[in-house]
Design a protein around this motif. Structure first.
Motif, PDB file in Angstrom:
ATOM      1  N   SER A 162     -75.853   5.243   8.506  1.00 57.90           N
ATOM      2  CA  SER A 162     -76.485   6.256   7.662  1.00 57.90           C
ATOM      3  C   SER A 162     -76.377   5.865   6.190  1.00 57.90           C
ATOM      4  N   PRO A 163     -77.454   6.046   5.422  1.00 57.67           N
ATOM      5  CA  PRO A 163     -77.362   5.795   3.981  1.00 57.67           C
ATOM      6  C   PRO A 163     -76.651   6.954   3.301  1.00 57.67           C
ATOM      7  N   ILE A 164     -75.854   6.629   2.284  1.00 55.88           N
ATOM      8  CA  ILE A 164     -75.118   7.661   1.543  1.00 55.88           C
ATOM      9  C   ILE A 164     -75.308   7.419   0.049  1.00 55.88           C
ATOM     10  N   ILE A 165     -75.012   8.456  -0.734  1.00 63.13           N
ATOM     11  CA  ILE A 165     -75.010   8.330  -2.189  1.00 63.13           C
ATOM     12  C   ILE A 165     -73.681   8.870  -2.704  1.00 63.13           C
ATOM     13  N   VAL A 166     -73.059   8.150  -3.608  1.00 67.19           N
ATOM     14  CA  VAL A 166     -71.759   8.546  -4.165  1.00 67.19           C
ATOM     15  C   VAL A 166     -72.004   9.678  -5.155  1.00 67.19           C
ATOM     16  N   THR A 167     -71.311  10.807  -4.975  1.00 70.54           N
ATOM     17  CA  THR A 167     -71.477  11.958  -5.865  1.00 70.54           C
ATOM     18  C   THR A 167     -70.392  12.022  -6.925  1.00 70.54           C
ATOM     19  N   LYS A 169     -59.821   1.531  -1.851  1.00 76.25           N
ATOM     20  CA  LYS A 169     -59.126   0.728  -0.851  1.00 76.25           C
ATOM     21  C   LYS A 169     -60.170  -0.107  -0.134  1.00 76.25           C
ATOM     22  N   THR A 170     -59.969  -1.411  -0.128  1.00 79.92           N
ATOM     23  CA  THR A 170     -60.938  -2.285   0.531  1.00 79.92           C
ATOM     24  C   THR A 170     -60.829  -2.109   2.038  1.00 79.92           C
ATOM     25  N   ALA A 171     -61.927  -2.376   2.733  1.00 82.26           N
ATOM     26  CA  ALA A 171     -61.965  -2.249   4.189  1.00 82.26           C
ATOM     27  C   ALA A 171     -61.765  -3.598   4.857  1.00 82.26           C
ATOM     28  N   VAL A 231     -62.376   9.782   6.477  1.00 82.40           N
ATOM     29  CA  VAL A 231     -62.466   8.573   5.666  1.00 82.40           C
ATOM     30  C   VAL A 231     -63.476   7.656   6.339  1.00 82.40           C
ATOM     31  N   TRP A 232     -64.332   7.065   5.533  1.00 83.17           N
ATOM     32  CA  TRP A 232     -65.423   6.241   6.049  1.00 83.17           C
ATOM     33  C   TRP A 232     -65.393   4.872   5.392  1.00 83.17           C
ATOM     34  N   ASP A 279     -63.208   8.506   0.972  1.00 84.98           N
ATOM     35  CA  ASP A 279     -63.084   9.844   1.536  1.00 84.98           C
ATOM     36  C   ASP A 279     -64.450  10.527   1.511  1.00 84.98           C
ATOM     37  N   GLY A 280     -64.724  11.342   2.511  1.00 80.87           N
ATOM     38  CA  GLY A 280     -66.005  12.014   2.644  1.00 80.87           C
ATOM     39  C   GLY A 280     -66.346  12.970   1.524  1.00 80.87           C
ATOM     40  N   LYS A 281     -65.366  13.398   0.739  1.00 83.81           N
ATOM     41  CA  LYS A 281     -65.656  14.332  -0.352  1.00 83.81           C
ATOM     42  C   LYS A 281     -66.300  13.646  -1.555  1.00 83.81           C
TER      43      LYS A 281
END
Length: 118
Positions: free
Chosen positions: A51-56, A63-65, A94-95, A107-109
């Motif tokens: 899914s595409p997301i946008i940082v709010t 933290k690197t994945a 957390v994604w 974090d999803g927030k």
């Protein structure tokens, strides 16, 4: 230093513990119910892998994945308005999000699903 135990005090404690322990039910008597927490969540989950997301809001720490994660201060690396894709889901909302500068655990927030106006 010597310790002494009387068998009567141990028997009394065992009996009182047995009374406080709940009786287990057979599998046919168990009933499964949905968690109230999942029903009362105010944010509907429309997020899936890809899914595409946008940082709010820009997180303070990133933290690197990677296989060996690195925690670093967000010195302008991730800014509000950055767009990315979800790579995987981790515990507690957390994604792992793939951005143009790398993949980070966010974090999803701090982001929302990107919605296209058609």
């Amino acid at each position: 230093m010597a310790f002494s135990f009387s068998s009567s005090s141990i028997a009394t404690r065992t009996a009182s513990l047995a009374l406080a322990t709940p009786v287990s039910a057979s599998p046919s008597q168990l009933r499964l119910t949905k968690s109230e927490l999942s029903e009362s969540s105010s944010k509907p989950t429309k997020l899936e892998i890809g899914s595409p997301i946008i940082v709010t809001e820009a997180p303070n720490l990133l933290k690197t994945a990677a296989s060996v994660p690195c925690l670093r201060v967000n010195a302008g690396l991730v800014k509000p308005g950055d767009v990315g894709r979800i790579v995987s889901r981790k515990p507690k909302d957390v994604w792992a999000v793939r951005l143009s500068i790398g993949t980070y655990l966010i974090d999803g927030k701090y982001f929302k699903p990107l919605e296209f106006n058609e």
